[in-house]
Motif scaffolding. Structure first.
Motif, mmCIF file in Angstrom:
data_model
loop_
_atom_site.group_PDB
_atom_site.id
_atom_site.type_symbol
_atom_site.label_atom_id
_atom_site.label_comp_id
_atom_site.label_asym_id
_atom_site.label_seq_id
_atom_site.Cartn_x
_atom_site.Cartn_y
_atom_site.Cartn_z
ATOM 1 N N THR A 15 0.680 -1.231 0.035
ATOM 2 C CA THR A 15 0.211 -0.055 0.027
ATOM 3 C C THR A 15 0.935 1.364 0.026
ATOM 4 O O THR A 15 0.615 2.192 -0.893
ATOM 5 C CB THR A 15 -0.922 -0.035 1.208
ATOM 6 N N GLN A 16 2.181 1.207 0.851
ATOM 7 C CA GLN A 16 2.709 2.594 0.948
ATOM 8 C C GLN A 16 3.510 2.530 -0.320
ATOM 9 O O GLN A 16 3.618 3.655 -0.992
ATOM 10 C CB GLN A 16 3.748 2.138 2.129
ATOM 11 N N TRP A 17 3.829 1.373 -1.051
ATOM 12 C CA TRP A 17 4.747 1.677 -2.236
ATOM 13 C C TRP A 17 3.755 2.156 -3.268
ATOM 14 O O TRP A 17 3.898 3.023 -3.991
ATOM 15 C CB TRP A 17 5.107 -0.034 -2.730
ATOM 16 N N GLN A 76 1.214 4.009 -3.068
ATOM 17 C CA GLN A 76 0.875 5.366 -2.829
ATOM 18 C C GLN A 76 2.155 6.187 -3.061
ATOM 19 O O GLN A 76 1.765 7.567 -3.355
ATOM 20 C CB GLN A 76 0.273 5.417 -1.336
ATOM 21 N N SER A 77 3.275 5.701 -2.716
ATOM 22 C CA SER A 77 4.331 7.036 -2.696
ATOM 23 C C SER A 77 5.461 6.759 -3.668
ATOM 24 O O SER A 77 6.111 7.662 -4.162
ATOM 25 C CB SER A 77 4.860 6.819 -1.507
ATOM 26 N N LYS A 78 5.741 5.298 -4.309
ATOM 27 C CA LYS A 78 6.616 5.257 -5.110
ATOM 28 C C LYS A 78 6.554 4.570 -6.622
ATOM 29 O O LYS A 78 7.066 4.685 -7.521
ATOM 30 C CB LYS A 78 7.479 4.216 -4.368
ATOM 31 N N THR A 120 5.180 3.562 -10.089
ATOM 32 C CA THR A 120 5.070 4.348 -11.476
ATOM 33 C C THR A 120 3.719 3.968 -12.193
ATOM 34 O O THR A 120 3.085 2.957 -11.686
ATOM 35 C CB THR A 120 6.102 4.040 -12.420
#
Length: 133
Positions: A92-94, A96-98, A100
């Motif tokens: 989820t964090q990936w 949302q933030s990283k 492509t």
């Protein structure tokens, strides 16, 4: 470090183990491993090997090992599930933030289907537990 060898050795296999009896009481004082059985941990089946007739001591040691192995596998299963929850949070964090757009396109459908399947099973199981009580 102990110098005494165990009386039995269990070579773990996919669904159980091959059971060996350890023998050091021979003229060369070599360690000999005689296979006495194959066990299936899932269905509890114990198959003696070759001409081996399992003694009560053999059966007791095999039963003890199977109980310990089932407990270990159960602990590992729960650890795997806890790790899966952590991986979902990291995913989820990936996302949302990283991630492509190309990366998200590659995994979104497969991940959504897996999550939908998991959610369906969890909701059904929870409902079953409520109706049981």
């Amino acid at each position: 470090m102990s110098t005494a060898l165990p009386e039995y050795y269990f070579r773990v296999r996919e669904n159980g183990a091959a059971v060996f009896k350890i023998d050091t009481e021979n003229r060369q004082r070599r360690i000999e491993m005689d296979q006495i059985a194959v066990i299936n941990i899932r269905n509890g089946e114990v198959k003696p090997q070759g001409q081996s007739a399992l003694t009560d001591a053999d059966k007791a040691e095999i039963a003890r090992w199977m109980e310990e192995r089932r407990a270990l596998l159960s602990r590992r299963d729960m650890d795997d599930i806890h790790r899966a929850v952590d991986h979902l949070n990291l995913t989820t964090q990936w996302a949302q933030s990283k991630a492509t757009d190309e990366q998200l396109e590659e995994i979104t459908d497969r991940l959504l289907m897996a999550m939908h399947d998991l959610r369906s099973v969890l909701v059904r199981k929870k409902s079953d537990r409520f109706t049981k009580d």
